[in-house]
Design an enzyme around this catalytic site. Structure first.
Site, PDB file in Angstrom:
ATOM      1  N   SER A  29      -2.120  -1.448 -13.121  1.00 15.38           N
ATOM      2  CA  SER A  29      -3.095  -0.852 -12.217  1.00 15.38           C
ATOM      3  C   SER A  29      -4.484  -0.809 -12.860  1.00 15.38           C
ATOM      4  CB  SER A  29      -2.602   0.542 -11.797  1.00 15.38           C
ATOM      5  OG  SER A  29      -3.358   1.070 -10.748  1.00 15.38           O
ATOM      6  N   ASP A  35       2.762  -3.637  -2.070  1.00 14.94           N
ATOM      7  CA  ASP A  35       1.821  -2.806  -2.826  1.00 14.94           C
ATOM      8  C   ASP A  35       0.588  -2.506  -1.977  1.00 14.94           C
ATOM      9  OD1 ASP A  35       0.127  -1.646  -4.753  1.00 14.94           O
ATOM     10  OD2 ASP A  35       0.961  -2.880  -6.352  1.00 14.94           O
ATOM     11  N   HIS A  61       3.619  -0.424  -5.690  1.00 13.49           N
ATOM     12  CA  HIS A  61       2.823  -0.160  -6.887  1.00 13.49           C
ATOM     13  C   HIS A  61       3.626   0.470  -8.024  1.00 13.49           C
ATOM     14  CE1 HIS A  61      -1.255  -0.233  -8.451  1.00 13.49           C
ATOM     15  NE2 HIS A  61      -1.079   0.985  -8.951  1.00 13.49           N
TER      16      HIS A  61
END
Length: 403
Positions: free
Chosen positions: A176, A346, A379
Site C-alpha cells: 500500500s 481491491d 487490499h
C-alpha cells in the site's frame, strides 16, 4: 453506528463495535506521545513465537527516531544465509502488519524461516516511532509532514541503516503506502545503490480511479483539509475528531457504512476473522493529517505530485514553482527488478490505476518485471490472507532468488 465509528480503522477492519468496548486505545503506555513500555514489537510479537529478535533505533536527517526490528534467523535457530529484506508497512498501521497471522502465514516469519535476514520498518508517528531529537507528538510541528517526507527521510534512513549493519544490498517489500513511497524514491533514482529488487503488494501510485466509496467521499468533500486547517495535526483513527469526520462521511446516502471493511478495501476473500481481533489489539495508528490531505489530493487530481500548499505563492515558497513537482513513474530505471502483485477486488489499489502505472512502465526490461494478478484478492488479503503464503509469498521469494 456511533460506537462503530469510534473504533473504525479507515484501511483494514470491520465489525469494530463488537470488540471496541474491550480495546485499550493504545496497547502501550504512552507519555508525551512516546512509548514507555519496555516490551516493544520484538518482545510482544516475535519472541513469543520462538524467534530471535533485535530492537534498533534509526534517526532520520530531520530528527525523527524510528524503531526497527530485525529477525536474524529462523525459528530453527539457523542464521540467515540469504540477503536482507526490508519490510515497509502501509497507512495507519506499523510493522506489526507483517507478524499478525500465525508464523506460517506471516511474511516476516516466512522470510526468516526461508533464510532471509528480515528487517521491519516503522514510519514516524506510529506507536513505537514517536520519538524526535527535539519535538514531541504534542508539538504541532511534529506532525508537519506528508508522505513526501517518508520518501525524503524515513525510507532512506531505513535503507542506510540496514545496509550499514549488514554490508549488503537488500530486497524490499512494500504494501500500500509502502509501495507509493518506494515508487517515488525510485523515480528520483534514490536508494538504488543499496537495492537488489523490490516487491510491491497492492501497488499504489495513481489513485484517481479509486472506487473505495468511503475514501473517495472523504477526499471529494475536502474533509481532511478541514481538520488540518482547524489545527488537528495528528490524524488519530481512534480519536473523537476522526470519529466525527467518519460520522459525517457516513451521512452521505451513497456511502455504505454497514460493512466498513468492504467499503474501504474491497471484499477481502481470505482474511480470517480472528485476525481482525488480533489486529485491533495493535492497530490502527496515527499519521499526520497533512499526509491524509496529500493522499486526498492524489485521489481528486489523479496525479502523483508533491504536497500542494493550495496557492501559487505557497508552492513557490516551498518548490520555487507555482505547482508541486511531479514524481515521474516513467523515470524508474528500466533494469530495476520489480515484482508487482495486485488484486481484482481491491478498492484502494484499483485495477485501472494499476494499469495506468503499468502503462508508464511499458519500456521496463521484460526480464526485470513480474506482474501478478489475483482476481479474488482485495487490499488486506496481501498481508492477512490465509493463503497468501502460497499464492503471493512463494512467487515473491522465487523472484528474490533470481536477483
Amino acid at each position: 453506528m456511533e460506537a462503530r465509528i469510534h473504533y473504525l480503522m479507515p484501511m483494514m477492519c470491520s465489525s469494530l463495535a463488537a470488540v471496541g468496548s474491550r480495546l485499550n486505545p493504545y496497547p502501550i503506555n504512552i507519555q508525551d506521545g512516546v512509548p514507555l513500555a519496555v516490551d516493544g514489537i520484538c518482545k510482544s510479537m516475535v519472541e513469543t513465537q520462538g524467534y530471535v529478535c533485535e530492537e534498533h533505533k534509526v534517526t532520520t536527517l530531520d530528527g525523527y527516531i524510528l524503531s526497527m526490528q530485525r529477525i536474524p534467523m529462523g525459528r530453527s535457530g539457523k542464521a540467515a544465509d540469504k540477503p536482507p529484506v526490508l519490510l515497509q508497512h502501509g497507512l495507519l498501521v506499523d510493522g506489526i502488519t507483517w507478524l499478525l497471522n500465525p508464523p506460517h502465514e506471516s511474511l516476516g516469519f516466512i522470510l526468516a524461516d526461508n533464510g532471509y535476514d528480515v528487517w521491519i520498518a516503522n514510519t514516524r508517528g506510529t506507536n513505537y516511532s514517536r520519538g524526535h531529537t527535539s519535538l514531541t507528538p504534542n508539538d504541532p510541528a511534529y506532525w508537519e509532514w506528508s508522505w513526501d517526507e517518508l520518501v525524503a527521510h524515513d525510507l532512506p534512513a531505513s535503507f542506510r541503516f540496514v545496509h550499514d549493519q549488514t554490508g549488503q544490498k537488500m530486497h524490499y517489500v512494500g504494501h500500500s503506502l509502502g509501495t507509493l513511497i518506494a515508487f517515488s524514491a525510485f523515480s528520483q533514482k534514490k536508494l538504488l545503490n543499496m537495492l537488489r529488487s523490490a516487491a510491491l503488494l497492492s501497488p499504489i501510485a495513481y489513485l484517481g480511479q479509486m472506487p473505495s466509496p468511503l475514501s473517495r467521499s472523504a477526499a471529494d468533500a475536502f474533509l481532511a483539509e478541514d481538520l488540518y486547517w482547524l489545527g488537528l495535526h495528528e490524524f488519530a483513527p481512534r480519536g473523537e475528531a476522526v470519529a466525527k469526520l467518519l460520522e459525517d462521511i457516513c451521512k452521505n446516502p451513497n456511502t455504505n457504512c454497514t460493512d466498513l471493511i468492504t467499503s474501504f478495501t474491497g471484499p477481502n476473500c481470505c482474511v480470517n476473522s480472528s485476525s481482525t481481533v488480533d489486529f485491533l489489539e495493535h492497530e490502527p495508528q496515527s499519521t499526520a493529517t497533512k499526509n491524509m490531505v496529500h493522499l486526498a489530493q492524489m485521489i481528486r487530481q489523479g496525479t502523483i505530485a508533491m504536497f500542494d500548499y493550495g496557492s501559487k505563492e505557497e508552492n513557490m515558497n516551498h518548490y520555487g514553482q507555482p505547482t508541486p513537482p511531479n514524481y515521474n513513474m516513467a523515470s524508474i530505471p528500466n533494469d530495476l527488478p520489480l515484482f508487482l502483485s495486485y488484486g481484482g477486488k481491491d478498492a484502494l489499489s484499483d485495477v485501472n490505476d494499476v494499469q495506468t502505472l503499468l502503462d508508464t512502465l511499458k519500456d521496463h526490461d521484460a526480464d526485470k518485471l513480474v506482474v501478478q494478478y489475483r482476481e479474488d484478492y482485495a487490499h488486506a488479503d496481501f498481508v492477512f490472507g490465509v493463503n497468501a503464503n502460497q499464492v503471493v509469498y512463494n512467487p515473491l521469494m522465487a523472484f528474490f532468488k533470481l536477483h
